[in-house]
Design a protein around this motif. Structure first.
Motif: not given
Length: 319
Positions: A133-144, A146-154
Protein backbone atom coordinates in the motif's frame (compact mmCIF):
# COMPACT_ATOMS: atom_id res chain seq x y z
CA UNK A 1 5.03 5.20 30.19
CA UNK A 2 5.63 2.05 28.26
CA UNK A 3 7.31 2.62 24.87
CA UNK A 4 4.54 0.60 23.26
CA UNK A 5 2.07 3.35 24.09
CA UNK A 6 4.06 5.75 21.90
CA UNK A 7 3.80 3.34 18.97
CA UNK A 8 0.03 3.13 19.31
CA UNK A 9 -0.41 6.87 19.72
CA UNK A 10 1.81 7.71 16.77
CA UNK A 11 -0.04 5.33 14.43
CA UNK A 12 -3.34 6.91 15.41
CA UNK A 13 -1.96 10.41 14.79
CA UNK A 14 -0.69 9.39 11.35
CA UNK A 15 -4.13 8.07 10.41
CA UNK A 16 -5.84 11.24 11.60
CA UNK A 17 -3.29 13.57 9.98
CA UNK A 18 -3.76 12.00 6.54
CA UNK A 19 -7.41 13.06 6.61
CA UNK A 20 -6.73 16.75 7.26
CA UNK A 21 -7.47 19.26 4.52
CA UNK A 22 -7.14 22.80 5.78
CA UNK A 23 -10.16 25.01 4.90
CA UNK A 24 -9.71 28.38 3.21
CA UNK A 25 -12.44 30.91 4.06
CA UNK A 26 -10.80 34.14 3.05
CA UNK A 27 -7.87 35.22 0.91
CA UNK A 28 -7.38 38.18 3.14
CA UNK A 29 -6.73 36.08 6.25
CA UNK A 30 -4.00 33.87 4.73
CA UNK A 31 -1.21 35.93 3.28
CA UNK A 32 2.54 35.70 3.40
CA UNK A 33 4.03 35.30 6.86
CA UNK A 34 5.89 38.52 7.58
CA UNK A 35 7.50 37.33 10.80
CA UNK A 36 9.32 34.21 9.70
CA UNK A 37 10.26 33.64 6.06
CA UNK A 38 7.86 36.13 4.41
CA UNK A 39 7.22 35.27 0.77
CA UNK A 40 5.37 38.39 -0.41
CA UNK A 41 7.63 40.54 -2.57
CA UNK A 42 6.08 43.67 -1.04
CA UNK A 43 7.18 42.68 2.45
CA UNK A 44 10.56 44.30 3.12
CA UNK A 45 10.81 43.73 6.87
CA UNK A 46 13.34 41.17 8.13
CA UNK A 47 13.46 39.67 11.54
CA UNK A 48 15.79 37.05 12.98
CA UNK A 49 14.11 33.87 14.01
CA UNK A 50 16.12 33.80 17.23
CA UNK A 51 15.01 37.28 18.31
CA UNK A 52 12.04 38.03 20.53
CA UNK A 53 8.66 39.36 19.43
CA UNK A 54 6.13 41.48 21.33
CA UNK A 55 3.93 39.51 23.69
CA UNK A 56 0.88 41.00 22.01
CA UNK A 57 1.74 39.12 18.82
CA UNK A 58 2.16 35.72 20.39
CA UNK A 59 -0.92 36.09 22.54
CA UNK A 60 -3.24 36.34 19.52
CA UNK A 61 -4.02 32.61 19.60
CA UNK A 62 -7.49 31.23 19.47
CA UNK A 63 -8.80 27.70 19.05
CA UNK A 64 -11.16 27.45 16.08
CA UNK A 65 -12.04 23.78 15.63
CA UNK A 66 -11.74 20.74 17.86
CA UNK A 67 -12.01 17.05 17.12
CA UNK A 68 -12.15 14.31 19.75
CA UNK A 69 -11.64 10.59 19.29
CA UNK A 70 -11.25 7.76 21.77
CA UNK A 71 -10.17 4.20 21.23
CA UNK A 72 -8.79 1.18 23.05
CA UNK A 73 -5.96 -0.65 21.34
CA UNK A 74 -3.66 -3.64 21.94
CA UNK A 75 0.08 -3.10 21.58
CA UNK A 76 2.17 -5.45 19.43
CA UNK A 77 5.83 -6.35 19.07
CA UNK A 78 8.08 -4.22 16.85
CA UNK A 79 10.26 -5.41 13.98
CA UNK A 80 14.06 -5.19 14.22
CA UNK A 81 15.36 -1.98 15.82
CA UNK A 82 12.38 0.12 14.70
CA UNK A 83 9.87 0.10 17.53
CA UNK A 84 7.16 2.38 16.12
CA UNK A 85 5.44 3.41 12.91
CA UNK A 86 7.48 5.91 10.93
CA UNK A 87 5.98 8.63 8.72
CA UNK A 88 6.58 12.17 7.50
CA UNK A 89 7.80 14.23 10.48
CA UNK A 90 9.37 11.34 12.42
CA UNK A 91 12.99 11.66 13.53
CA UNK A 92 15.58 9.74 15.51
CA UNK A 93 17.97 6.81 15.31
CA UNK A 94 15.27 4.49 13.95
CA UNK A 95 14.76 6.88 11.02
CA UNK A 96 18.51 6.64 10.33
CA UNK A 97 18.13 2.85 10.31
CA UNK A 98 15.26 3.18 7.81
CA UNK A 99 17.29 5.49 5.57
CA UNK A 100 20.21 3.04 5.68
CA UNK A 101 17.93 0.17 4.61
CA UNK A 102 16.54 2.26 1.75
CA UNK A 103 20.05 3.22 0.61
CA UNK A 104 20.91 -0.49 0.51
CA UNK A 105 18.05 -0.82 -1.98
CA UNK A 106 19.54 1.81 -4.29
CA UNK A 107 18.15 5.04 -2.89
CA UNK A 108 20.51 7.90 -2.20
CA UNK A 109 19.25 9.47 1.00
CA UNK A 110 21.13 11.54 3.54
CA UNK A 111 21.22 9.47 6.73
CA UNK A 112 20.27 12.32 9.06
CA UNK A 113 17.47 10.72 11.08
CA UNK A 114 14.81 13.09 9.69
CA UNK A 115 11.80 11.62 7.84
CA UNK A 116 11.42 14.44 5.34
CA UNK A 117 9.96 14.75 1.82
CA UNK A 118 12.86 12.87 0.18
CA UNK A 119 12.60 9.95 2.58
CA UNK A 120 8.81 9.94 2.07
CA UNK A 121 9.27 9.79 -1.72
CA UNK A 122 11.72 6.89 -1.35
CA UNK A 123 9.35 4.96 0.93
CA UNK A 124 6.42 5.42 -1.46
CA UNK A 125 8.55 4.36 -4.43
CA UNK A 126 9.70 1.24 -2.56
CA UNK A 127 6.11 0.40 -1.57
CA UNK A 128 4.94 0.84 -5.14
CA UNK A 129 7.66 -1.45 -6.52
CA UNK A 130 6.98 -4.14 -3.93
CA UNK A 131 3.21 -4.38 -4.19
CA UNK A 132 2.56 -2.64 -0.88
CA UNK A 133 0.00 0.00 0.00
CA UNK A 134 1.54 3.30 -1.13
CA UNK A 135 0.82 5.42 1.95
CA UNK A 136 4.33 6.52 2.96
CA UNK A 137 3.94 4.91 6.39
CA UNK A 138 6.65 2.46 7.43
CA UNK A 139 5.02 -0.36 9.38
CA UNK A 140 5.64 -4.10 9.81
CA UNK A 141 4.79 -5.03 6.19
CA UNK A 142 7.10 -2.42 4.69
CA UNK A 143 9.87 -3.36 7.14
CA UNK A 144 9.45 -7.03 6.30
CA UNK A 145 10.13 -6.20 2.64
CA UNK A 146 13.04 -3.89 3.45
CA UNK A 147 14.76 -6.27 5.88
CA UNK A 148 13.16 -9.73 5.44
CA UNK A 149 15.59 -11.87 7.46
CA UNK A 150 15.14 -10.07 10.81
CA UNK A 151 11.41 -9.77 10.16
CA UNK A 152 11.13 -13.54 9.73
CA UNK A 153 13.19 -14.14 12.85
CA UNK A 154 10.96 -11.84 14.90
CA UNK A 155 7.87 -13.60 13.58
CA UNK A 156 9.18 -17.07 14.51
CA UNK A 157 7.53 -18.52 17.62
CA UNK A 158 8.53 -21.52 19.76
CA UNK A 159 6.76 -24.72 18.78
CA UNK A 160 5.52 -25.30 22.31
CA UNK A 161 5.59 -22.02 24.25
CA UNK A 162 5.21 -22.21 27.99
CA UNK A 163 2.80 -19.99 29.85
CA UNK A 164 5.71 -17.77 30.93
CA UNK A 165 6.82 -17.29 27.30
CA UNK A 166 3.45 -15.98 26.10
CA UNK A 167 3.13 -12.26 26.95
CA UNK A 168 -0.14 -10.96 28.23
CA UNK A 169 -1.98 -8.48 25.97
CA UNK A 170 -1.54 -4.99 27.30
CA UNK A 171 -4.47 -2.71 26.62
CA UNK A 172 -3.99 1.02 26.78
CA UNK A 173 -6.72 3.64 26.31
CA UNK A 174 -5.43 6.44 24.09
CA UNK A 175 -7.47 9.50 23.17
CA UNK A 176 -6.77 11.76 20.21
CA UNK A 177 -7.44 15.50 20.12
CA UNK A 178 -7.01 17.93 17.23
CA UNK A 179 -7.28 21.72 16.95
CA UNK A 180 -6.83 24.35 14.28
CA UNK A 181 -4.90 27.11 16.02
CA UNK A 182 -3.16 30.45 15.51
CA UNK A 183 0.24 29.67 17.01
CA UNK A 184 2.24 32.04 14.82
CA UNK A 185 0.96 35.48 13.88
CA UNK A 186 -2.11 36.25 11.79
CA UNK A 187 -1.02 35.19 8.31
CA UNK A 188 -0.94 31.43 8.78
CA UNK A 189 -2.64 28.77 10.88
CA UNK A 190 -1.50 25.72 12.82
CA UNK A 191 -2.84 22.17 12.87
CA UNK A 192 -2.04 20.47 16.18
CA UNK A 193 -2.79 16.86 17.16
CA UNK A 194 -2.11 15.20 20.51
CA UNK A 195 -2.48 11.63 21.74
CA UNK A 196 -3.22 11.42 25.46
CA UNK A 197 -3.12 8.48 27.87
CA UNK A 198 -4.73 9.70 31.07
CA UNK A 199 -3.34 13.21 31.52
CA UNK A 200 -0.02 12.48 29.80
CA UNK A 201 0.81 13.38 26.19
CA UNK A 202 2.31 10.31 24.53
CA UNK A 203 2.59 11.66 20.97
CA UNK A 204 1.95 14.90 19.10
CA UNK A 205 2.02 16.51 15.66
CA UNK A 206 2.13 20.13 14.48
CA UNK A 207 2.22 21.82 11.09
CA UNK A 208 1.64 25.33 9.78
CA UNK A 209 -0.14 26.35 6.58
CA UNK A 210 0.28 29.61 4.67
CA UNK A 211 0.24 30.92 1.11
CA UNK A 212 3.44 30.29 -0.84
CA UNK A 213 4.52 31.00 -4.46
CA UNK A 214 3.07 28.27 -6.62
CA UNK A 215 6.16 28.05 -8.83
CA UNK A 216 8.30 26.79 -5.91
CA UNK A 217 5.84 25.32 -3.40
CA UNK A 218 3.47 22.35 -3.43
CA UNK A 219 -0.12 23.23 -2.53
CA UNK A 220 -2.66 21.25 -0.57
CA UNK A 221 -4.94 18.86 -2.53
CA UNK A 222 -7.28 20.52 -5.05
CA UNK A 223 -5.12 23.64 -5.24
CA UNK A 224 -5.33 23.30 -9.04
CA UNK A 225 -9.10 22.77 -8.94
CA UNK A 226 -12.06 24.85 -7.74
CA UNK A 227 -10.66 24.95 -4.22
CA UNK A 228 -7.75 27.04 -5.49
CA UNK A 229 -9.85 29.70 -7.22
CA UNK A 230 -9.86 31.89 -4.11
CA UNK A 231 -6.07 31.83 -3.76
CA UNK A 232 -4.06 35.04 -4.26
CA UNK A 233 -2.76 35.17 -7.82
CA UNK A 234 0.48 33.24 -8.11
CA UNK A 235 0.16 31.50 -4.75
CA UNK A 236 -0.99 28.17 -3.30
CA UNK A 237 -1.92 27.19 0.23
CA UNK A 238 0.94 24.98 1.40
CA UNK A 239 2.13 22.98 4.38
CA UNK A 240 5.41 24.14 5.93
CA UNK A 241 6.42 20.51 6.57
CA UNK A 242 5.64 19.45 3.00
CA UNK A 243 7.61 22.46 1.74
CA UNK A 244 10.23 22.29 4.49
CA UNK A 245 13.24 22.84 2.21
CA UNK A 246 11.76 25.91 0.53
CA UNK A 247 10.41 27.39 3.76
CA UNK A 248 13.62 26.74 5.70
CA UNK A 249 15.67 28.50 3.03
CA UNK A 250 13.36 31.49 3.37
CA UNK A 251 13.81 31.41 7.14
CA UNK A 252 17.57 31.43 6.67
CA UNK A 253 17.55 34.22 4.08
CA UNK A 254 15.03 36.53 5.70
CA UNK A 255 15.43 35.77 9.41
CA UNK A 256 18.91 34.27 9.73
CA UNK A 257 17.57 30.96 11.08
CA UNK A 258 20.05 28.07 11.21
CA UNK A 259 17.61 25.29 12.14
CA UNK A 260 15.11 24.06 9.50
CA UNK A 261 11.38 24.29 10.20
CA UNK A 262 10.90 20.50 10.37
CA UNK A 263 13.64 20.14 13.00
CA UNK A 264 12.08 22.99 14.99
CA UNK A 265 8.69 21.27 14.97
CA UNK A 266 10.31 17.93 15.87
CA UNK A 267 12.08 19.54 18.86
CA UNK A 268 8.79 20.99 20.13
CA UNK A 269 7.02 17.64 19.76
CA UNK A 270 9.86 15.87 21.57
CA UNK A 271 9.63 18.42 24.40
CA UNK A 272 5.92 17.82 25.12
CA UNK A 273 6.03 14.01 24.92
CA UNK A 274 5.87 12.36 28.33
CA UNK A 275 4.65 15.51 30.06
CA UNK A 276 1.18 15.98 31.53
CA UNK A 277 -1.21 18.69 30.46
CA UNK A 278 -0.97 20.32 33.88
CA UNK A 279 2.85 20.31 33.75
CA UNK A 280 2.86 22.05 30.38
CA UNK A 281 0.22 24.58 31.42
CA UNK A 282 2.29 25.46 34.49
CA UNK A 283 5.40 25.87 32.33
CA UNK A 284 3.56 28.12 29.87
CA UNK A 285 2.23 30.25 32.73
CA UNK A 286 5.67 30.62 34.32
CA UNK A 287 7.62 31.24 31.11
CA UNK A 288 7.32 34.31 28.90
CA UNK A 289 7.04 33.75 25.14
CA UNK A 290 10.51 35.28 24.76
CA UNK A 291 12.07 32.76 27.16
CA UNK A 292 10.18 29.68 25.93
CA UNK A 293 12.79 29.14 23.22
CA UNK A 294 15.41 28.54 25.91
CA UNK A 295 13.17 25.96 27.59
CA UNK A 296 12.75 23.80 24.47
CA UNK A 297 16.05 22.26 23.40
CA UNK A 298 16.62 22.43 19.65
CA UNK A 299 13.85 24.95 18.90
CA UNK A 300 14.63 28.50 17.77
CA UNK A 301 11.19 29.66 16.61
CA UNK A 302 10.14 32.86 18.34
CA UNK A 303 6.62 31.44 18.60
CA UNK A 304 7.67 28.20 20.33
CA UNK A 305 5.40 29.24 23.20
CA UNK A 306 2.43 29.33 20.81
CA UNK A 307 3.18 25.91 19.32
CA UNK A 308 3.44 24.28 22.74
CA UNK A 309 0.15 25.95 23.66
CA UNK A 310 -1.46 24.57 20.48
CA UNK A 311 -0.47 21.01 21.43
CA UNK A 312 -1.81 21.53 24.96
CA UNK A 313 -5.15 22.66 23.53
CA UNK A 314 -5.26 19.57 21.29
CA UNK A 315 -4.54 17.38 24.33
CA UNK A 316 -7.33 19.06 26.30
CA UNK A 317 -9.71 18.47 23.39
CA UNK A 318 -8.97 14.75 23.64
CA UNK A 319 -10.21 14.46 27.24
Amino acid sequence: MNKKVYLVAFSLIVALTLSIIAPVQSVKFFKVDAVSAATNSENTSTQKQTTTTPATTTKSTQTQTTVKKSTTVTTTSSVNSIKRLLALGSYGEDVKFLQTLLNQRGYKLKVDGIFGPKTLAAVKDFQRKNGLKVDGIVGPKTLAKLNPAPAQTAATKPAQPTQQQVPQSEKVAVKIGKVDYAAHGTKCFTVAIAAVAGDKIVAAYIDDYQFMPKDVAKGVPNSDQEFGKSYPEGYVLGSKLTNAEYYSNNMKTKAGSTIPIDKNFAAIVNYVKGKTISELEAKLAQTTPENMVDAVTGATLVDTHGYVKAIVEAAKAAR
